[in-house]
Design a protein around this motif. Structure first.
Motif, short mmCIF file in Angstrom:
data_model
loop_
_atom_site.label_atom_id
_atom_site.label_comp_id
_atom_site.label_asym_id
_atom_site.label_seq_id
_atom_site.Cartn_x
_atom_site.Cartn_y
_atom_site.Cartn_z
N UNK A 1 0.04 12.31 -6.23
CA UNK A 1 0.01 11.61 -7.53
C UNK A 1 1.19 10.46 -7.61
N UNK A 2 2.23 10.65 -6.89
CA UNK A 2 3.27 9.54 -6.88
C UNK A 2 2.66 8.53 -6.12
N UNK A 3 1.82 8.65 -5.16
CA UNK A 3 1.08 7.49 -4.51
C UNK A 3 0.30 6.77 -5.33
N UNK A 4 -0.50 7.37 -6.06
CA UNK A 4 -1.33 6.81 -7.10
C UNK A 4 -0.53 5.81 -7.92
N UNK A 5 0.51 6.77 -8.45
CA UNK A 5 1.30 5.70 -9.50
C UNK A 5 1.93 4.55 -8.74
N UNK A 6 2.43 4.88 -7.48
CA UNK A 6 3.08 3.78 -6.66
C UNK A 6 2.01 2.52 -6.58
N UNK A 7 0.80 3.02 -6.36
CA UNK A 7 -0.11 1.98 -6.01
C UNK A 7 -0.48 1.04 -7.33
N UNK B 1 0.82 -1.19 0.04
CA UNK B 1 0.06 -0.02 0.07
C UNK B 1 0.87 1.35 -0.23
N UNK B 2 1.81 1.49 -1.05
CA UNK B 2 2.47 2.58 -1.11
C UNK B 2 1.92 3.96 -1.19
N UNK B 3 0.68 3.88 -1.75
CA UNK B 3 -0.14 5.01 -1.90
C UNK B 3 -0.43 5.33 -0.42
N UNK B 4 -0.52 4.89 0.63
CA UNK B 4 -0.81 5.57 1.90
C UNK B 4 0.25 6.18 2.38
#
Length: 358
Positions: free
Chosen positions: A307-313, A252-255
């Motif tokens: 945005x980075x969290x969304x891409x990482x997710x 869960x990198x987005x968190x």
């Protein structure tokens, strides 16, 4: 050759070792003078071992005669001693992973090749692993034979920091003498400089309750030079940051990025709201205030982090789905006993029809 004392057996009296096959994995780098004494010591320790065992010596691109010594002694001792030669120096973590890949046992012991770890501790640790149903028994060098300021003090600080961050409470993360259940250690892959975090890596596929610590013997180095220095402390800090992220946010990198982005965005928005109020209600000039640039910067940085969290997710989902990886690890369960393991409704009993009364 026998410069170290021979200790008494550490197994309880009358103890019966459970059935298993043991692999002893030893990464080595420029330890030509230690190869033969180490193998002598291992064979002394395993002389009365009741189960099959092997030794895997991994040469990590040594520039001295270490690979030659490994080949010579493997031919001398027989097929239970075999070597793995890496084409260059990949560092200890990669060498240890190469040894784990070559190991065939369902129990795997690792130790350094400098004779500071004592192979006589291995049978006791294996016995505890198997009889207490553990996945890892880690060595604890309670009485280290090294300098205090450059080795023991930095090690104590690092051990407490690692334990606090990872949640796996051990006194000595740096001890290479460890005994693993093979099925568990093979479920993780070691990269970079992560060999010192193996107990924490195992905590991602097992519970810390199945990780124990055993006091082991530690000898002063007799041959060769230490490969460690004070610079290792700084690398530990960097690796610990990555370890913290991996253990808590792997799936869960987005968190992680989203949380940072929200905090930055909220702070920036509050700054801009304050400046807006100053401009509208008090009529003051805000165009030259540093807070204006700071507010816009924080809002933009927050949007970028989200945005980075969304891409990482998305990347995390692609990785997990493409590799068939699961977000959990479950222990194998025994097959159902009788039948196929399903509870089926009982069939109604068909009796004889009662005759009608006339």
């Amino acid at each position: 050759m026998n410069v170290l004392p021979i200790p008494a057996s550490g197994l309880p009296e009358g103890a019966v070792m459970p059935e298993h096959k043991l692999s002893i994995v030893i990464p080595m780098y420029n330890e030509a003078d230690n190869v033969e004494p180490l193998l002598v010591r291992i064979h002394q320790a395993m002389e009365n071992y009741s189960q099959p065992w092997e030794v895997v010596l991994v040469d990590d691109g040594s520039t001295d005669a270490t690979p030659t010594e490994i080949r010579r002694l493997a031919a001398q001792y027989g097929p239970h001693v075999h070597g793995v030669e890496l084409v260059r120096n990949y560092k200890q973590t990669a060498a240890m992973q190469a040894g784990l890949d070559a190991a065939r046992g369902d129990v795997i012991a690792t130790l350094d090749g400098d004779l500071q770890n004592d192979p006589f501790d291995i049978p006791r640790m294996v016995y505890r692993l198997l009889t207490e149903d553990l996945d890892l028994v880690a060595g604890w060098r309670k009485n280290r034979k090294e300098g205090f300021w450059l080795r023991r003090l930095p090690s104590r600080i690092a051990n407490r920091l690692i334990a606090r961050v990872t949640g796996v409470r051990l006194n000595d993360y740096g001890c290479s003498l460890k005994v693993f259940r093979g099925s568990v250690i093979r479920s993780v892959r070691l990269y970079g400089e992560m060999h010192r975090f193996i107990p924490a890596w195992l905590a991602t596929v097992t519970t810390p309750r199945r990780i124990a610590e055993e006091v082991v013997t530690h000898h002063a180095r007799i041959h060769g030079q230490s490969k460690y220095g004070i610079s290792r402390t700084f690398r530990v800090v960097l690796d610990l940051v990555f370890m913290f992220f991996f253990m808590r946010y792997r799936t869960r990198p987005g968190h992680f990025f989203g949380g940072i982005g929200i905090v930055l965005g909220v702070i920036g928005s509050l700054i801009l709201a304050y400046l807006f109020a100053v401009k509208v209600f008090w009529g003051q000039d805000i165009g030259t205030r540093p807070m204006l640039i700071t507010g816009f910067f924080l809002v933009i940085a927050g949007l970028q982090a989200v945005t980075s969290g969304v891409l990482a997710e998305m990347l995390s989902r692609v990785y997990l789905e493409a590799n068939g990886a699961l977000a959990y690890v479950a222990r194998p369960q025994p097959a159902p006993g009788e039948g196929d393991g399903w509870q089926r409704p009982s069939k109604p009993q068909i009796g004889k029809a009662k005759p009608r009364r006339k």
